[in-house]
Design an enzyme around this catalytic site. Structure first.
Site, short mmCIF file in Angstrom:
data_model
loop_
_atom_site.label_atom_id
_atom_site.label_comp_id
_atom_site.label_asym_id
_atom_site.label_seq_id
_atom_site.Cartn_x
_atom_site.Cartn_y
_atom_site.Cartn_z
CE1 TYR A 1 -2.96 3.23 0.85
CE2 TYR A 1 -1.78 3.33 2.93
CZ TYR A 1 -2.63 3.90 2.01
OH TYR A 1 -3.15 5.16 2.25
CE LYS B 1 -2.18 7.39 -1.40
NZ LYS B 1 -3.39 7.92 -2.10
P1 NAD Z 1 -11.47 4.31 1.07
O1 NAD Z 1 -10.88 2.96 0.78
O2 NAD Z 1 -12.51 4.43 2.12
O3 NAD Z 1 -12.11 4.91 -0.27
C1 NAD Z 1 -11.48 4.82 -1.51
C2 NAD Z 1 -12.51 5.17 -2.57
O4 NAD Z 1 -11.85 5.13 -3.87
C3 NAD Z 1 -13.68 4.19 -2.64
O5 NAD Z 1 -14.90 4.91 -2.74
C4 NAD Z 1 -13.43 3.39 -3.92
O6 NAD Z 1 -14.61 2.93 -4.53
C5 NAD Z 1 -12.70 4.41 -4.78
N1 NAD Z 1 -11.82 3.79 -5.79
C6 NAD Z 1 -10.94 2.76 -5.60
N2 NAD Z 1 -10.35 2.46 -6.77
C7 NAD Z 1 -10.86 3.31 -7.70
C8 NAD Z 1 -10.63 3.51 -9.09
N3 NAD Z 1 -9.76 2.73 -9.77
N4 NAD Z 1 -11.30 4.48 -9.73
C9 NAD Z 1 -12.19 5.26 -9.05
N5 NAD Z 1 -12.47 5.11 -7.75
C10 NAD Z 1 -11.80 4.15 -7.08
O7 NAD Z 1 -10.22 5.24 1.36
P2 NAD Z 1 -10.11 6.50 2.36
O8 NAD Z 1 -9.74 6.01 3.68
O9 NAD Z 1 -11.28 7.37 2.15
O10 NAD Z 1 -8.80 7.19 1.74
C11 NAD Z 1 -8.91 8.16 0.69
C12 NAD Z 1 -7.53 8.63 0.30
O11 NAD Z 1 -6.87 9.18 1.45
C13 NAD Z 1 -6.62 7.52 -0.21
O12 NAD Z 1 -5.86 8.03 -1.29
C14 NAD Z 1 -5.73 7.19 0.97
O13 NAD Z 1 -4.46 6.72 0.54
C15 NAD Z 1 -5.61 8.55 1.64
N6 NAD Z 1 -5.38 8.52 3.09
C16 NAD Z 1 -6.18 7.79 3.92
C17 NAD Z 1 -5.96 7.81 5.30
C18 NAD Z 1 -6.86 7.05 6.24
O14 NAD Z 1 -6.56 7.00 7.46
N7 NAD Z 1 -7.95 6.46 5.81
C19 NAD Z 1 -4.92 8.57 5.82
C20 NAD Z 1 -4.11 9.31 4.94
C21 NAD Z 1 -4.37 9.28 3.59
#
Ligand code: NAD
Ligand code: TYD
Length: 354
Positions: free
Chosen positions: A158, A162
């Site tokens: 993962y 990223k």
């Molecule tokens: P999540 O897994 O809840 O949501 C991801 C979304 O992206 C989902 O709605 C999914 O359907 C969509 N998706 C996946 N593949 C796709 C594709 N090929 N085309 C279009 N849509 C697609 O993730 P999250 O926790 O909401 O995280 C969102 C972003 O924030 C990510 O980039 C993650 O790396 C980053 N992030 C998350 C956290 C955390 O604690 N959750 C912390 C820092 C950064």
């Protein structure tokens, strides 16, 4: 209007709801609706013409190009990703496809669109890439927190995917002048988080009288940020961030996993005590550690505070209380997400069959 990718996921849906409430301007939400995408996260916007949902893949260049030409967004906020470390260990291919190839494809379409914009619109356009603190690797107990200049050292499929996407975004700025901004945020928690991640998993298991799985010794440290604070930080960076810069976002809340689980349990003991009278913490169960489990993440969030004046509004205690309350009040949402794919995942990860 702006284009948001991954807006049916946890952070993206919180962002869209907050954005429409504060900015009042329309959002195109491009989401593939993987297991993590859930349109029930956006029921508050049902019938609201300012939210336009498009089901589709960021890897589909023709679709993205068409959406950009038709809707002419002034910015793209890119959340779409595969986001769960444990899933990336079981099956990294989707992470490479969406996080790396998908971001590459999105950048290519964005570059073509941006290069064709007239002067003032070209000048004002922004591509904001939402990333994670996990790209920096793991800290020792006495190491300084991650700053924007900490070298990248991702340890999981993962975080490696990223990190690759962050590098591509950086390169598109350096090489083509694409007006990008990158944010690297710590662990989020709050409403609409899919219950594969620690906090919602613990809440749901506790309410169902199931074991609360702690990987290894439970002393791994994460910096926790309430999702609403992450969303305001992204808005600030989009409005005022310096082009080509990265901004670390964190809550100044370093906690061990055991601390987090005990906090959840004691809030639940108070708000909805277990029917058998036992404290929820009695369900804590130590399980096999995650392979390559990063020991500690911590964020130095001084740059965004000094440059943009952003600070988290919630403390860990207030944010956690809101979060537990939200899960207690949203039984229907929980029922919806726990009925399908989530059940299969629990069996694969924790060896349960029921
Ligand atoms: P999540 O897994 O809840 O949501 C991801 C979304 O992206 C989902 O709605 C999914 O359907 C969509 N998706 C996946 N593949 C796709 C594709 N090929 N085309 C279009 N849509 C697609 O993730 P999250 O926790 O909401 O995280 C969102 C972003 O924030 C990510 O980039 C993650 O790396 C980053 N992030 C998350 C956290 C955390 O604690 N959750 C912390 C820092 C950064
Ligand atoms: P997680 O929510 O998966 O986020 P990340 O791995 O991106 O930090 O996990 C947070 C921490 O909680 C991490 O150290 C792994 C640990 N954890 C458990 O101990 N048990 C669990 O069942 C889960 C899902 C995570």
């Amino acid at each position: 209007m702006i284009l948001v990718t991954g807006g049916a996921g946890f952070i993206g849906s919180n962002f869209i709801i907050d954005w429409i409430a504060s900015e009042q301007t329309p959002v195109i939400n491009l989401d593939k609706l993987t297991y993590a995408g859930n349109l029930n996260n956006l029921t508050a916007l049902q019938g609201d013409a300012r939210h336009v949902f498009v089901q589709g893949d960021i890897c589909d260049g023709a679709l993205v190009g068409r959406l950009l030409r038709e809707h002419k967004p002034r910015a793209i906020v890119h959340f779409a990703a595969e986001s769960h470390v444990d899933r990336s260990i079981h099956g990294p291919a989707e992470f490479i496809q969406t996080n790396i190839n998908g971001t590459f494809s999105l950048l290519e379409e964005t570059r073509a669109y941006w290069q064709g914009l007239p002067g003032a619109e070209k000048e004002a356009f922004r591509f904001l890439h939402v990333s994670t603190d996990e790209v920096y690797g793991s800290l020792g107990p006495d190491d300084a927190p991650f700053s924007e200049t900490t070298p990248y050292a991702p340890n999981s499929p993962y975080s490696a995917s990223k990190a690759a996407s962050d590098h591509l975004v950086r390169a598109y700025h350096h090489t083509y002048g694409l007006p990008v901004l990158t944010t690297n945020c710590s662990n989020n928690y709050g409403a609409y988080q899919f219950p594969e991640k620690l906090i919602p998993l613990i809440i749901l298991n506790a309410l169902n009288g199931k074991p609360l799985p702690i990987y290894g010794d439970g002393l791994n440290v994460r910096d926790w940020l309430y999702v609403g604070d992450h969303c305001t930080a992204i808005q600030e960076v989009l409005a005022k961030g310096r082009l080509g810069e990265t901004y670390n976002i964190g809550g100044w809340n370093e906690k061990t996993n055991l601390d987090v689980v005990h906090t959840v349990c004691s809030i639940l003991d108070e708000l909805q005590p277990a029917a058998n009278g036992n404290p929820y913490a009695s369900l804590i169960t130590y399980v096999k550690d995650r392979p390559g489990h990063d020991r500690r993440y911590a964020i130095d969030a001084r740059k965004i505070e000094h440059e943009l004046g952003w600070k988290p509004a919630e403390t860990f205690e207030t944010g956690m209380r809101k979060t537990v309350r939200w899960y207690l009040d949203h039984a229907k949402w929980i029922q919806n997400v726990t009925s399908g794919e989530y059940r299969n995942w629990i069996g694969k990860q924790y060896g349960e069959t029921s």
